[in-house]
Design a protein around this motif. Structure first.
Motif, PDB file in Angstrom:
ATOM      1  N   GLN A  70       1.113  -1.374   0.231  1.00  0.00           N
ATOM      2  CA  GLN A  70       0.070   0.214   0.182  1.00  0.00           C
ATOM      3  C   GLN A  70       1.170   1.220   0.092  1.00  0.00           C
ATOM      4  O   GLN A  70       1.258   1.178   0.518  1.00  0.00           O
ATOM      5  N   VAL A  71       0.403   2.318  -0.363  1.00  0.00           N
ATOM      6  CA  VAL A  71       1.069   3.445  -0.015  1.00  0.00           C
ATOM      7  C   VAL A  71      -0.447   4.902   0.607  1.00  0.00           C
ATOM      8  O   VAL A  71      -1.234   4.641   0.002  1.00  0.00           O
ATOM      9  N   ALA A  72       0.575   5.250   1.460  1.00  0.00           N
ATOM     10  CA  ALA A  72       0.145   6.294   1.795  1.00  0.00           C
ATOM     11  C   ALA A  72      -0.009   7.604   1.435  1.00  0.00           C
ATOM     12  O   ALA A  72       1.814   8.017   1.074  1.00  0.00           O
ATOM     13  N   PHE A  73      -0.754   8.813   0.913  1.00  0.00           N
ATOM     14  CA  PHE A  73       0.499   9.904   0.728  1.00  0.00           C
ATOM     15  C   PHE A  73      -1.025  11.180   0.963  1.00  0.00           C
ATOM     16  O   PHE A  73      -2.393  10.486   1.775  1.00  0.00           O
ATOM     17  N   LEU A  74      -0.765  12.627   0.936  1.00  0.00           N
ATOM     18  CA  LEU A  74      -2.117  12.999   1.312  1.00  0.00           C
ATOM     19  C   LEU A  74      -1.952  13.686  -0.038  1.00  0.00           C
ATOM     20  O   LEU A  74      -1.092  14.013  -0.973  1.00  0.00           O
ATOM     21  N   ARG A  75      -3.564  14.069   0.396  1.00  0.00           N
ATOM     22  CA  ARG A  75      -4.678  14.881  -0.581  1.00  0.00           C
ATOM     23  C   ARG A  75      -5.454  16.252  -0.581  1.00  0.00           C
ATOM     24  O   ARG A  75      -5.591  16.319   0.387  1.00  0.00           O
ATOM     25  N   SER A  76      -4.743  16.923  -1.261  1.00  0.00           N
ATOM     26  CA  SER A  76      -6.018  18.137  -0.893  1.00  0.00           C
ATOM     27  C   SER A  76      -6.784  18.237  -1.930  1.00  0.00           C
ATOM     28  O   SER A  76      -6.594  17.950  -3.070  1.00  0.00           O
ATOM     29  N   THR A  77      -7.776  18.543  -2.223  1.00  0.00           N
ATOM     30  CA  THR A  77      -9.031  19.085  -3.067  1.00  0.00           C
ATOM     31  C   THR A  77      -8.931  19.703  -4.078  1.00  0.00           C
ATOM     32  O   THR A  77      -9.159  19.777  -5.394  1.00  0.00           O
ATOM     33  N   ALA A  83      -5.127  19.259   3.933  1.00  0.00           N
ATOM     34  CA  ALA A  83      -4.672  17.922   3.024  1.00  0.00           C
ATOM     35  C   ALA A  83      -5.223  16.958   4.145  1.00  0.00           C
ATOM     36  O   ALA A  83      -5.091  16.970   4.954  1.00  0.00           O
ATOM     37  N   ARG A  84      -5.363  15.886   3.415  1.00  0.00           N
ATOM     38  CA  ARG A  84      -6.142  14.486   3.629  1.00  0.00           C
ATOM     39  C   ARG A  84      -5.453  13.238   3.649  1.00  0.00           C
ATOM     40  O   ARG A  84      -4.360  13.340   2.397  1.00  0.00           O
ATOM     41  N   LEU A  85      -5.054  12.575   4.904  1.00  0.00           N
ATOM     42  CA  LEU A  85      -4.577  11.251   4.709  1.00  0.00           C
ATOM     43  C   LEU A  85      -5.743   9.601   3.565  1.00  0.00           C
ATOM     44  O   LEU A  85      -6.248   9.523   3.619  1.00  0.00           O
ATOM     45  N   PHE A  86      -4.938   9.364   2.202  1.00  0.00           N
ATOM     46  CA  PHE A  86      -5.391   8.710   1.586  1.00  0.00           C
ATOM     47  C   PHE A  86      -4.413   7.438   1.772  1.00  0.00           C
ATOM     48  O   PHE A  86      -3.287   7.437   1.979  1.00  0.00           O
ATOM     49  N   VAL A  98      -8.940   7.804   5.096  1.00  0.00           N
ATOM     50  CA  VAL A  98      -8.721   6.883   6.278  1.00  0.00           C
ATOM     51  C   VAL A  98      -8.166   8.335   7.329  1.00  0.00           C
ATOM     52  O   VAL A  98      -8.637   8.039   8.704  1.00  0.00           O
ATOM     53  N   ALA A  99      -7.885   9.599   7.033  1.00  0.00           N
ATOM     54  CA  ALA A  99      -8.489  10.967   7.923  1.00  0.00           C
ATOM     55  C   ALA A  99      -8.606  12.202   7.352  1.00  0.00           C
ATOM     56  O   ALA A  99      -7.677  12.049   6.875  1.00  0.00           O
ATOM     57  N   ALA A 100      -9.322  12.588   8.003  1.00  0.00           N
ATOM     58  CA  ALA A 100      -9.543  13.910   7.789  1.00  0.00           C
ATOM     59  C   ALA A 100      -9.493  15.679   8.570  1.00  0.00           C
ATOM     60  O   ALA A 100     -10.840  15.526   8.726  1.00  0.00           O
ATOM     61  N   PRO A 101      -8.565  15.815   9.465  1.00  0.00           N
ATOM     62  CA  PRO A 101      -7.819  16.241  10.250  1.00  0.00           C
ATOM     63  C   PRO A 101      -8.676  17.786   9.949  1.00  0.00           C
ATOM     64  O   PRO A 101      -8.159  17.863   8.398  1.00  0.00           O
TER      65      PRO A 101
END
Length: 644
Positions: A70-77, A83-86, A98-101
């Protein structure tokens, strides 16, 4: 390179490598959208094979799980979203959030079990920054309750106010359906740079000394129990802890400076190790690298372990070189380290799997490319900066001598044609910073417009040893001035430049230097461009985010010395046309620094302009809104077209 060509500055971040899978995030300025966009890219190790791996508005900070699945990364829409965690499978599929602070997440770090992820996120007080109160009310910024501030360190440029949204450590279970992030810390410790202990029972972080219970510039190494509990002090540093990593033998390596009190300036960054023994009490760190000759660049990343030693990025005379610390290192062997990559270049990030090494490298004609290093051979795998080819000019190295015999160093970037060309002397900020061998958009845009651009690293700069950096403590405006002018004089000996048409410009400390040179050596220059400058140390002490300690560290505590070292106090000496350029929300050198200087110059009859950029902070020229960066370039060229 023209102002709009900042869109060609596609910049890769730190790479992630596991086996044959190599991922990198790419960030590109977008003038139409006035934002930075970019996806993750998969880079083939054979070269020439680069494909988009993700398709978000802005995806960054890829982290591959230890099992490689798997790869985890940050995404801004969009440009405004945090930035949220995907997480997504490496063999394809839809990313899963998986996380949206509410205020955004920092880079993800996988646990050894390839299931949990640790990350840091700021937590706002209810009723602030869009977080609702207990009653469900969400007041706007102007309607928030007053802030009660009781500390000197209470705000930070580019971030904002600190104590009503402190960073905290979280973990999240990526395999448990509907799992919510679990918060592990409280208080003002400001945990950062998390890394998992091998057992998976603790997350190591660097945090404020005494977990922020009292004000200090020091940071230490802590272990946070993932099942709950108080932070455990692992090691008390001699100054700071940055970017810890756990080595295969169970020790922790980290980057850090050594200093006392507020003396946190012009200190080389070293490599330290400390045993990880949570039941034995705090351990004593040991510095592996020589404090005078080895200066590590922390922004390039943590140390990376390979079978042949630890890799670190070292600042060296305008280069940031990837160097190897041997496995059996002791201090006597670490005055010089073997260079792996980055000669006459800037290594901005790196990773390794076994002895296979990849790094992102900027050279004079690239904002950054991915380079593979195997068997002591480097091979470039990407061509992200293809659009810059033919638009930039190769710098020419300058070696000069100051009046006291000190060897000085810099570059000149020359325009096309025979000249003689008008000259721009640029001075960098910091002052413990540096001009480098990587592509520099400011010099390139000015060179394309016909100016010969002179860049120097005077005493006070980083990358030339600790004595070089500390030479201007309580001596600003002395040898640093001599060094800057010696590089300029060496450049002016060239037949293809015009010594009668010279301008000076710089930002932050470089803006301070611009004002100082205009006041004390004004006859050498036709005009000046001073940006985000320190102009008055007296008000800087109370208005800058770092003023309460930074001014004393460089100048000493005497207000008389602060006054004597302030360009504002010498503004009556300035007669050349003078541009005062600033960002309205700069908290490093607040806008009052510009306003006071501008008023003094205009009252003194100087042909002065005040140019203000709304909504920008201290980092406008590097990470400000793309349109403002382009507009600033046009103002620069307008000013110098008028005066040179």
């Amino acid at each position: 390179m023209r102002p709009e060509d900042i869109e060609l500055m596609a910049t890769p971040g730190a790479p992630a490598l596991r086996g044959d899978l190599l991922l990198v995030g790419l960030a590109t300025p977008d003038l139409a959208g006035n934002a930075y966009t970019g996806a993750l890219h998969r880079v083939g190790l054979g070269g020439g094979d680069v494909r988009a791996f993700s398709h978000g508005f802005r995806d960054q900070a890829p982290a591959l799980s230890p099992d490689g699945r798997q790869v985890a990364f940050l995404r801004s829409t969009d440009a405004a979203s945090p930035a949220r965690l995907f997480v997504m499978p490496v063999d394809g599929g839809e990313p899963r959030e998986v996380a949206a602070p509410p205020l955004g997440a920092d880079a993800p770090v996988w646990a050894p079990d390839s299931r949990r992820i640790a990350f840091v996120a700021r937590v706002a007080e209810p009723g602030r920054y869009g977080v609702p109160t207990a009653d469900g009310d969400t007041p706007g910024p102007a309607a928030e309750a007053p802030r009660v501030i009781t500390r000197l360190e209470y705000r930070l440029d580019g971030v904002g106010f600190l104590h009503d949204r402190p960073p905290q450590l979280f973990t999240v279970d990526t395999e448990r359906a509907g799992a919510r992030p679990r918060r592990l810390t409280t208080g003002l410790g400001e945990p950062a740079h998390p890394v998992w202990a091998p057992s998976g029972e603790h997350v190591l972080v660097r945090a404020k000394r005494d977990w922020g219970e009292r004000e200090s510039l020091n940071t230490d190494l802590y272990a946070i129990p993932v099942d709950g509990g108080e932070p455990v002090l692992v090691a008390r540093s001699e100054g700071t802890v940055e970017r810890p990593v756990v080595l295969t033998d169970g020790t922790v390596a980290y980057l850090g400076e050594a200093f006392d009190g507020v003396g946190a300036v012009a200190c080389t960054m070293g490599l330290w190790t400390v045993p990880l023994a949570l039941d034995a009490g705090p351990a004593t760190p040991r510095r592996l690298t020589d404090p005078e000759t080895v200066d590590i660049e922390p922004s390039s990343g943590a140390a990376v372990q390979t079978t042949s030693g630890l890799l670190v990025a070292v600042r060296n005379r305008g280069a940031v070189e990837l160097r190897r610390v041997p496995p059996t290192a002791d201090r006597a062997t670490l005055t010089e380290l073997a260079v792996v990559a980055g000669e006459q270049a800037v290594v901005r990030g790196f990773a390794a799997d076994g002895d296979r090494v990849v790094c992102t490298v900027s050279t004079w004609d690239t904002a950054g490319e991915v380079v593979l290093v195997e068997n002591d051979t480097s091979r470039r795998l990407t061509d992200f900066s293809a659009g810059l080819r033919g638009r930039v000019r190769q710098p020419v190295e300058i070696k000069a001598v100051a009046p006291d015999g000190y060897a000085t160093h810099g570059w000149i970037v020359l325009p096309e044609g025979d000249g003689p060309h008008p000259v721009l002397l640029m001075v960098h900020g910091g002052p413990f910073a540096y001009y480098h061998w990587g592509v520099f958009d400011e010099a390139q845009v000015c060179a394309a417009a016909g100016y010969a651009v002179v860049l120097g690293n005077p005493r006070g700069s980083a990358g030339y040893g600790q004595a070089h950096g500390r030479a201007i403590l309580r001596a600003m405006g002395t040898v640093d001035v001599d060094d800057v002018l010696s590089v300029l004089d060496a450049a002016l000996e060239r037949p293809d430049v015009d010594a009668t048409r010279v301008g000076v410009m710089g930002g932050s400390y470089g803006g301070w230097m611009t004002g100082w040179l205009a006041a004390h050596h004004g006859g050498r220059f036709r005009a000046a461009w001073s940006e985000r400058a320190v102009n008055a140390w007296d008000s800087f002490v109370g208005s800058s985010d770092i003023g309460w300690w930074f001014a004393d560290a460089y100048l000493g505590p005497d207000p008389a010395d602060h006054l004597a070292s302030s360009p504002l106090a010498h503004a009556h000496r300035i007669t050349v046309p003078f541009a005062v350029v600033h960002s309205e929300t700069d908290w490093r050198c607040p806008v009052e620094q510009a306003q006071r200087m501008y008023v003094a110059l205009r009252r003194g009859g100087v042909d002065a302009e005040l140019i203000l950029f709304p909504g920008e902070g201290h980092e406008l020229t590097r990470s400000g809104k793309p349109r403002h960066r382009e507009q600033r370039f046009r103002e620069v060229l307008r000013w110098w077209s008028r005066h040179l």
